[in-house]
Design an enzyme around this catalytic site. Sequence first.
Site, PDB file in Angstrom:
ATOM      1  N   GLU A  49      22.117  24.035  56.280  1.00 11.68           N
ATOM      2  CA  GLU A  49      21.542  24.010  57.622  1.00 11.68           C
ATOM      3  C   GLU A  49      20.145  24.623  57.677  1.00 11.68           C
ATOM      4  O   GLU A  49      19.271  24.102  58.362  1.00 11.68           O
ATOM      5  CB  GLU A  49      22.451  24.743  58.624  1.00 11.68           C
ATOM      6  CG  GLU A  49      23.750  24.023  58.925  1.00 11.68           C
ATOM      7  CD  GLU A  49      23.575  22.794  59.791  1.00 11.68           C
ATOM      8  OE1 GLU A  49      22.532  22.627  60.438  1.00 11.68           O
ATOM      9  OE2 GLU A  49      24.517  21.980  59.826  1.00 11.68           O
ATOM     10  N   ASP A  65      17.883  22.857  67.223  1.00 13.06           N
ATOM     11  CA  ASP A  65      18.731  23.779  66.466  1.00 13.06           C
ATOM     12  C   ASP A  65      17.881  24.953  65.992  1.00 13.06           C
ATOM     13  O   ASP A  65      16.754  24.755  65.532  1.00 13.06           O
ATOM     14  CB  ASP A  65      19.345  23.090  65.251  1.00 13.06           C
ATOM     15  CG  ASP A  65      20.256  21.937  65.639  1.00 13.06           C
ATOM     16  OD1 ASP A  65      20.892  22.009  66.706  1.00 13.06           O
ATOM     17  OD2 ASP A  65      20.332  20.971  64.867  1.00 13.06           O
TER      18      ASP A  65
END
Length: 121
Positions: A49, A65
């Site tokens: 991520e 994000d």
Amino acid sequence: LLIFLGLALPGTQGRVFSRCEMVRILRRNGFEGFEGTTVADWMCLVEHESGYNTRAYNNNGPSRDYGIFQINSKYWCNDGRTAGAKDACHISCSQLLNDNLEDDIRCAKKIAREAHGLSPW
């Protein structure tokens, strides 16, 4: 100039953690066995991520994000730009971009607790 100075203040700069540091942080914060996950699961998540980078940011169009866990602005944090945001972690998304992981960890655990695992990622 003021923006630059603001980014240079202690505690506001991002950090890229080493794998070993990240393992220690996750273990110390009770991620082993949390909602049926392992530290290895979380390490995989953080590596893919964010690359262990607290300043990681991804613009998905309608939402964004933020941080080491890539926490989404539609559901979990407030960036002031996401229509219909829920802000379930009651946190400003910008707080997820500093090198203090306490709030990131609290929110990531809330996400995993509500989903009973890592499915939101």
